[in-house]
Design an enzyme around this catalytic site. Sequence first.
Site, PDB file in Angstrom:
ATOM      1  N   ARG A 183       0.846  -1.185   0.000  1.00  0.00           N
ATOM      2  CA  ARG A 183       0.000   0.000   0.000  1.00  0.00           C
ATOM      3  C   ARG A 183       0.883   1.237   0.000  1.00  0.00           C
ATOM      4  NH1 ARG A 183      -4.606   0.892   4.542  1.00  0.00           N
ATOM      5  NH2 ARG A 183      -2.818   1.688   5.664  1.00  0.00           N
ATOM      6  N   ASP A 203       0.756  -2.774  12.229  1.00  0.00           N
ATOM      7  CA  ASP A 203       1.138  -3.203  10.876  1.00  0.00           C
ATOM      8  C   ASP A 203       1.408  -4.704  10.904  1.00  0.00           C
ATOM      9  OD1 ASP A 203       2.832  -3.877   8.577  1.00  0.00           O
ATOM     10  OD2 ASP A 203       2.720  -1.723   8.172  1.00  0.00           O
ATOM     11  N   ASP A 245       4.816  -6.033   9.383  1.00  0.00           N
ATOM     12  CA  ASP A 245       5.965  -5.724  10.239  1.00  0.00           C
ATOM     13  C   ASP A 245       5.980  -6.597  11.498  1.00  0.00           C
ATOM     14  OD1 ASP A 245       7.046  -3.887   8.558  1.00  0.00           O
ATOM     15  OD2 ASP A 245       6.165  -2.139   9.534  1.00  0.00           O
TER      16      ASP A 245
HETATM   17  C1  PRP Z   1      -1.231  -4.301   4.469  1.00  0.00           C
HETATM   18  C2  PRP Z   1      -2.101  -5.529   4.637  1.00  0.00           C
HETATM   19  C3  PRP Z   1      -2.967  -5.479   3.410  1.00  0.00           C
HETATM   20  C4  PRP Z   1      -3.175  -3.999   3.209  1.00  0.00           C
HETATM   21  C5  PRP Z   1      -4.535  -3.618   3.750  1.00  0.00           C
HETATM   22  O1  PRP Z   1      -0.205  -4.564   3.600  1.00  0.00           O
HETATM   23  O2  PRP Z   1      -1.367  -6.714   4.766  1.00  0.00           O
HETATM   24  O3  PRP Z   1      -2.396  -6.062   2.262  1.00  0.00           O
HETATM   25  O4  PRP Z   1      -2.154  -3.343   3.967  1.00  0.00           O
HETATM   26  O5  PRP Z   1      -4.834  -2.314   3.450  1.00  0.00           O
HETATM   27  P1  PRP Z   1      -5.982  -1.900   2.415  1.00  0.00           P
HETATM   28  O6  PRP Z   1      -7.180  -2.725   2.725  1.00  0.00           O
HETATM   29  O7  PRP Z   1      -6.186  -0.431   2.732  1.00  0.00           O
HETATM   30  O8  PRP Z   1      -5.458  -2.103   1.029  1.00  0.00           O
HETATM   31  P2  PRP Z   1       1.034  -3.551   3.382  1.00  0.00           P
HETATM   32  O9  PRP Z   1       0.767  -2.612   2.277  1.00  0.00           O
HETATM   33  O10 PRP Z   1       1.408  -2.926   4.695  1.00  0.00           O
HETATM   34  O11 PRP Z   1       2.168  -4.527   2.856  1.00  0.00           O
HETATM   35  P3  PRP Z   1       2.938  -5.725   3.563  1.00  0.00           P
HETATM   36  O12 PRP Z   1       1.981  -6.887   3.599  1.00  0.00           O
HETATM   37  O13 PRP Z   1       4.070  -5.961   2.630  1.00  0.00           O
HETATM   38  O14 PRP Z   1       3.364  -5.306   4.943  1.00  0.00           O
HETATM   39  N1  URA Z   2      -2.267  -2.605   7.083  1.00  0.00           N
HETATM   40  C1  URA Z   2      -1.923  -3.071   8.300  1.00  0.00           C
HETATM   41  O1  URA Z   2      -1.001  -3.871   8.423  1.00  0.00           O
HETATM   42  N2  URA Z   2      -2.588  -2.616   9.349  1.00  0.00           N
HETATM   43  C2  URA Z   2      -3.623  -1.761   9.256  1.00  0.00           C
HETATM   44  O2  URA Z   2      -4.226  -1.398  10.294  1.00  0.00           O
HETATM   45  C3  URA Z   2      -3.994  -1.295   7.981  1.00  0.00           C
HETATM   46  C4  URA Z   2      -3.301  -1.741   6.907  1.00  0.00           C
END
Ligand code: PRP
Ligand code: URA
Length: 365
Positions: free
Chosen positions: A260, A356, A359
């Site tokens: 995101r 997150d 993370d």
């Molecule tokens: C997070 C999560 C989803 C997304 C949700 O991923 O794992 O994929 O955000 O948000 P949304 O519904 O507003 O799209 P992130 O972008 O942090 O990536 P990551 O999984 O690599 O940490």
């Molecule tokens: N992605 C995450 O990992 N946490 C949130 O709360 C929203 C998006």
Amino acid sequence: MKVAVASDHAGFCQKAAIIQAAEGLGATVEDLGPVTDERVDYPDYAARVANAVSAGEVDLGILICGTGLGMAMTADKFPGVRATAVTRPDFAHLAREHNDANIICLSGRFVEPEKNAEIVKEFLTTKFAGGRHAVRVEKMMGNCVADPDALEKIADASRFSLITHPLVQHKMAILRDTNTGTKQFRELIRELALFEGYEATRDFPLEEIEVETPLEKTKAAQIAGKKVAIVPILRAGLGMVDGLLELLPSARVGHIGMFRDPKTKEPQPYYCKLPSDIENRTVLLVDPMLATGGSANAAIDYLREAGVKDVRLLVIDAAPEGVNAVLEHDPTVRVFATSLDRQLNDNAYILPGLGDAGDRIFGTL
Ligand code: PRP
Ligand code: URA
């Protein structure tokens, strides 16, 4: 829509007409007996339909006895069944709209066939309204919903399943805790995915097989050739894969990479590798977080373009905004969540949430 129908001897005289009425409305009807009007015990036939509804083999059930009362009392004992005796079309309408009734029990002795046909029509054509009624239905079923106001915001409750099992809620509490370390967080995500997979596969069809125990031959059931693919949205979705593979060891695994954009909150796709026969598989699309719904919707688009018909999105923590965005974006996707939270903050993070997820799973905080 699949509908199971059964009667006892007192309801038998109306069974054929009721099946015809249901088929006339486009339903695929399974007649679970009896085949004559010989005297039978109504609980035996109520149990057949209640079992089929409880196991997810059919969408709805219709029972007919003398009054409808005894069959309703019997069917209501089965897990997940909401059965009620109905003698008026408007009650059938409200039983679906407000109570999400999944079985109606008709009177073969006190209600005319034409009236019963009207009742069947209301029952099969009315949708559950969700909203405040979803909260009440959860209470009726003895489920403890952590945030009823959030559940009330879901626009289409028929395609959203919140898993309220006490063990799930207990694990969610530990998961949320900011003091929970990476190792335990990762274990909890795996365990929650396993619980969720159990619910998301509840309607998989079974077939009868014969097995030999150490003592004798017996009939048993096995999943009837359902092909499944698990597709995590990278990276956080990876944390859910092992739990689901424990349940479905021969499932294939695809990957969709997406992050995101921190400024726009828009998903940025960077990778997609799906099994070559994905269009023939039921896809469990997995990601711990459903916030705005942007990432899930982009992933669903990839799957639809690849020809996938049955998509089930499994998330650990969802915001009502994200659930509604996904249900609105795709007309048939089903969403499962182990928790539904209050809202998004200005940064599109879920409140109260768990931070997150990626993370915390991979220790990159
Ligand atoms: C997070 C999560 C989803 C997304 C949700 O991923 O794992 O994929 O955000 O948000 P949304 O519904 O507003 O799209 P992130 O972008 O942090 O990536 P990551 O999984 O690599 O940490
Ligand atoms: N992605 C995450 O990992 N946490 C949130 O709360 C929203 C998006």
